[in-house]
Design a protein around this motif. Structure first.
Motif, PDB file in Angstrom:
ATOM      1  N   GLY A  49     -17.709  65.211 -22.965  1.00  0.00           N
ATOM      2  CA  GLY A  49     -19.078  65.115 -22.473  1.00  0.00           C
ATOM      3  C   GLY A  49     -20.108  65.602 -23.472  1.00  0.00           C
ATOM      4  O   GLY A  49     -21.204  65.034 -23.579  1.00  0.00           O
ATOM      5  N   ASP A  69     -26.756  62.209 -16.322  1.00  0.00           N
ATOM      6  CA  ASP A  69     -26.194  63.489 -15.901  1.00  0.00           C
ATOM      7  C   ASP A  69     -26.380  63.677 -14.402  1.00  0.00           C
ATOM      8  O   ASP A  69     -25.478  64.154 -13.698  1.00  0.00           O
ATOM      9  CB  ASP A  69     -26.872  64.620 -16.678  1.00  0.00           C
ATOM     10  CG  ASP A  69     -26.188  65.955 -16.470  1.00  0.00           C
ATOM     11  OD1 ASP A  69     -24.951  65.979 -16.358  1.00  0.00           O
ATOM     12  OD2 ASP A  69     -26.884  66.979 -16.396  1.00  0.00           O
ATOM     13  N   SER A  72     -23.860  61.707 -12.546  1.00  0.00           N
ATOM     14  CA  SER A  72     -22.529  62.310 -12.558  1.00  0.00           C
ATOM     15  C   SER A  72     -22.405  63.403 -11.499  1.00  0.00           C
ATOM     16  O   SER A  72     -21.347  63.568 -10.888  1.00  0.00           O
ATOM     17  CB  SER A  72     -22.223  62.879 -13.941  1.00  0.00           C
ATOM     18  OG  SER A  72     -22.992  64.037 -14.210  1.00  0.00           O
ATOM     19  N   TYR A  73     -23.484  64.152 -11.250  1.00  0.00           N
ATOM     20  CA  TYR A  73     -23.436  65.169 -10.200  1.00  0.00           C
ATOM     21  C   TYR A  73     -23.365  64.540  -8.815  1.00  0.00           C
ATOM     22  O   TYR A  73     -22.694  65.072  -7.915  1.00  0.00           O
ATOM     23  CB  TYR A  73     -24.657  66.086 -10.302  1.00  0.00           C
ATOM     24  CG  TYR A  73     -24.443  67.255 -11.220  1.00  0.00           C
ATOM     25  CD1 TYR A  73     -23.963  68.467 -10.740  1.00  0.00           C
ATOM     26  CD2 TYR A  73     -24.689  67.155 -12.584  1.00  0.00           C
ATOM     27  CE1 TYR A  73     -23.742  69.537 -11.578  1.00  0.00           C
ATOM     28  CE2 TYR A  73     -24.472  68.220 -13.433  1.00  0.00           C
ATOM     29  CZ  TYR A  73     -23.995  69.405 -12.926  1.00  0.00           C
ATOM     30  OH  TYR A  73     -23.775  70.459 -13.771  1.00  0.00           O
ATOM     31  N   LEU A  75     -21.831  61.785  -8.161  1.00  0.00           N
ATOM     32  CA  LEU A  75     -20.427  61.369  -8.030  1.00  0.00           C
ATOM     33  C   LEU A  75     -19.544  62.562  -7.682  1.00  0.00           C
ATOM     34  O   LEU A  75     -18.658  62.458  -6.826  1.00  0.00           O
ATOM     35  CB  LEU A  75     -19.961  60.734  -9.346  1.00  0.00           C
ATOM     36  CG  LEU A  75     -18.491  60.311  -9.397  1.00  0.00           C
ATOM     37  CD1 LEU A  75     -18.193  59.267  -8.326  1.00  0.00           C
ATOM     38  CD2 LEU A  75     -18.147  59.771 -10.786  1.00  0.00           C
ATOM     39  N   CYS A  76     -19.793  63.718  -8.313  1.00  0.00           N
ATOM     40  CA  CYS A  76     -19.023  64.919  -7.985  1.00  0.00           C
ATOM     41  C   CYS A  76     -19.216  65.316  -6.523  1.00  0.00           C
ATOM     42  O   CYS A  76     -18.276  65.728  -5.844  1.00  0.00           O
ATOM     43  CB  CYS A  76     -19.446  66.079  -8.893  1.00  0.00           C
ATOM     44  SG  CYS A  76     -18.933  65.908 -10.614  1.00  0.00           S
TER      45      CYS A  76
END
Length: 322
Positions: A49, A69, A72-73, A75-76
């Protein structure tokens, strides 16, 4: 931007450490060895990353990189929402379920425990000092050492690889030297990993030296952190695992905002290099905290104590600590 940074920090605490609570983990991540596997994968992802982030900033610009970014959070968060494992029921009747009462209970348990208390205090000191240094680090390498975005990303990637190597080394190192000795040694090395940065000048050779220092620093941090978390979980009452973990993280990471503000003030008043020098000296504090503590029931040859305190019994009284 401040609000986004706050939400990112809170998200990191919730998402990145969820596997540390055994009751929320599924095989093969429910054991200490499984948690180390998760840490290795995390640091491999961090390394990739960091490189990807530097490339995205160069190609797309910082704004679009931040948007990715954020995605991506999200998705988490979606993946975390799939967890449906309940915590074990408490082994004693509960008098109150209010948030304030649970926080007070967690604080009392952590503070009264002869093993958990010094570990949490040392971790708090370490995280606070690292937050102090991290606030000044990026500004210093970009302004004074003239790092490019690619050089910065590469350095962070090397540091993450150090964390991966540290996760690989935890079990054999602790098995040979014992958890207390390993934690003390890794904390003692921490101040020396900042020396290349303090001596550095602009140029590729010093970038390599700083990268090596970061590699060792993050590797030691992972070894020390994984060892102390394993010890804390082993000695904790199973019914209070969640409370202990939440309390520990609240205390440890609650120091970060104060340390960051202090770093900004020190960097403004004394200068960036002087601020980094102060932070480097302060890295000795976690070692001194741990060195002055005792760990009853924690043997030298394994990361897990032979026997955890009984549920519902005050560890201070059971161990005879003052």
């Amino acid at each position: 931007m401040r609000g986004g940074a706050g939400e990112r920090g809170r998200g990191g605490v919730r998402l990145h450490r969820s596997y540390q609570l055994p009751s929320l983990a599924v095989a093969p991540f429910a054991t200490a060895g499984g948690q180390l596997q998760a840490r290795r994968r995390q640091f491999l992802a961090d390394s990739a990353g960091a490189q990807l982030g530097g490339a995205l900033v160069t190609v797309l610009g910082a704004a679009y990189a931040i948007c990715l970014d954020v995605a991506s959070y999200l998705l988490c968060a979606l993946l975390l929402a799939r967890i449906r494992t309940p915590e074990p029921a408490a082994s004693w009747p509960r008098k109150s379920t209010s948030f304030r009462a649970e926080m007070a209970e967690g604080m009392r348990y952590v503070w009264s425990h002869p093993v958990i208390r010094p570990l949490v205090l040392a971790a708090t000191a370490y995280v606070a000092v690292m937050a102090f240094l991290s606030t000044l680090w990026s500004v210093y390498v970009l302004r004074q050492l003239h790092y490019s975005s690619a050089a910065l990303g590469t350095t962070l990637s090397v540091a993450a690889l150090g964390g991966f190597c540290g996760a690989l080394a935890v079990r054999p190192v602790v098995a040979r030297y014992g958890p207390v000795r390993v934690m003390l040694t890794t904390l003692a090395l921490a101040p020396f990993t900042e020396v290349p940065l303090l001596l550095a000048e602009p140029g590729r050779p010093w970038q390599v030296a700083v990268g090596v220092g970061m590699f060792v620093q993050v590797g030691c941090a992972v070894v020390q952190g994984a060892t102390q978390r394993t010890v804390r979980q082993a000695v904790c009452d199973p019914a209070l695992q969640g409370r202990m973990l939440a309390t520990s993280r609240w205390v440890v990471y609650g120091s970060q905002p104060v340390a960051a503000l202090l770093a900004g003030a020190v960097g403004t008043w004394l200068g960036l290099w002087n601020g980094l020098a102060v932070g480097t000296l302060a890295l000795a504090v976690p070692f001194l905290v741990l060195r002055s503590s005792s760990f009853p029931g924690v043997p030298q040859g394994t990361a897990a104590p032979e026997k955890a305190p009984r549920a519902g019994v005050c560890p201070r009284k059971e161990s005879g600590a003052a």
